[in-house]
Design an enzyme around this catalytic site. Structure first.
Site, PDB file in Angstrom:
ATOM      1  N   TYR A 157      13.372   7.189 -14.859  1.00 40.07           N
ATOM      2  CA  TYR A 157      14.193   6.618 -15.940  1.00 40.07           C
ATOM      3  C   TYR A 157      15.410   5.918 -15.329  1.00 40.07           C
ATOM      4  CZ  TYR A 157      17.075   6.310 -20.180  1.00 40.07           C
ATOM      5  OH  TYR A 157      17.853   5.850 -21.219  1.00 40.07           O
ATOM      6  N   LYS A 161      16.806   1.912 -15.359  1.00 36.81           N
ATOM      7  CA  LYS A 161      18.130   1.498 -15.823  1.00 36.81           C
ATOM      8  C   LYS A 161      18.947   0.856 -14.689  1.00 36.81           C
ATOM      9  CE  LYS A 161      17.540   2.624 -20.131  1.00 36.81           C
ATOM     10  NZ  LYS A 161      17.500   1.577 -21.184  1.00 36.81           N
TER      11      LYS A 161
END
Ligand code: NDP
Length: 248
Positions: A157, A161
């Site tokens: 994740y 980002k």
């Protein structure tokens, strides 16, 4: 003079819940014409109904951001109806937290497809239009996980980002000649459905504990409105918003 949100055409991906839904409601109340994309069409249709019942202007298109054609159709629909695109909020995102050793490869793929490729498809759809207009604003939703890595569990994740960070900064550098503003918003814990996307039970429990301090989605909507409402020559490049109580 500050850009007035009233009358601005704003495309928002992932408008069916959380930050996207809240942003749509907030900007529409300020007079923006909002164009909503998400897979759960019933939800965005209900939001369009709610906004128009209050005298606002809104449209919805069923959009899976992992399909480039869907994102193009969303932006084309907005342009056909309203004649221009002033802002896109590339907000769609998924988060699956699990240690890498759990080998949740399909979830890695999904995070990469939605959080990176979906965002890029949004950029690809609006860029030629904004270049022609010599005006526009691309707002990308990153995360504090794009600043720090949490492990075990958050590596992939975070990687998506961090990619949003790199892409937004690169885009910012490339769009100077076209008067296109680029903003990256990096939220901390916000009370939405995001954490429920985690399939690993232990991680899910940890997230539920962590999210006890989460702030309402409206706090991010207000920051997005503030980034838009700057004088035309002022670009807010980055905003980081955490709950006051959050350490990470
Ligand atoms: P939600 O789960 O409430 O909303 C996520 C949105 O993304 C939904 O509207 C969902 O719509 C959409 N989405 C997911 N997959 C797709 C897809 N394939 N195509 C189109 N849309 C998709 O979470 P948030 O509101 O919290 O998340 C919004 C953004 O904020 C994400 O980028 C997230 O990473 C980021 N963020 C959130 C934080 C938080 O604590 N909540 C913190 C930091 C960043 P649908 O399922 O209907 O398609």
């Amino acid at each position: 003079m500050a850009v007035n949100i009233e009358g601005n055409v704003v495309v928002i991906t992932g408008a069916s819940s959380g930050l996207g839904e809240s942003t749509a409601r907030h900007l529409a109340a300020k007079g923006a014409k909002v164009v909503l994309g998400a897979r759960r069409k019933d939800r965005i249709d209900a939001l369009v109904k709610e906004i128009t019942a209050k005298g606002g202007s809104a449209l919805a298109f069923k959009t899976d951001v992992t399909r480039r054609g869907d994102v193009e159709a969303l932006v084309k629909g907005a342009k056909e109806k309203y004649g221009r695109i002033d802002v896109i909020v590339n907000n769609s995102g998924v988060m699956s937290i699990a240690p890498m050793s759990a080998l949740k490869v399909e979830e890695w793929d999904r995070m990469i497809d939605v959080n990176i490729k979906g965002l890029l498809y949004g950029v690809a759809a609006v860029l030629p239009i904004m270049q022609k207009q010599k005006q526009g604003h691309i707002i990308n939703i990153a995360s504090v996980a794009g600043i720090k890595i949490f492990a075990p569990g958050g590596a992939v994740y975070s990687a998506t980002k961090f990619a949003v960070r790199a892409l937004t900064e690169g885009l910012r550098m490339e769009t100077r000649a076209y008067n296109i503003r680029c903003t990256m918003i990096s939220p901390g814990a916000v009370a939405t459905e995001l954490a429920e996307g985690t399939s690993e039970e232990t991680a899910k429990e940890g997230l539920r504990e962590f999210y006890k301090i989460a702030i309402p989605a409206d706090s991010i909507a207000r920051a997005i409105a503030n980034a838009i409402e700057q004088p035309a020559e002022v670009e807010i490049d980055e905003v980081v918003i955490r709950p006051t109580a959050q350490e990470f």
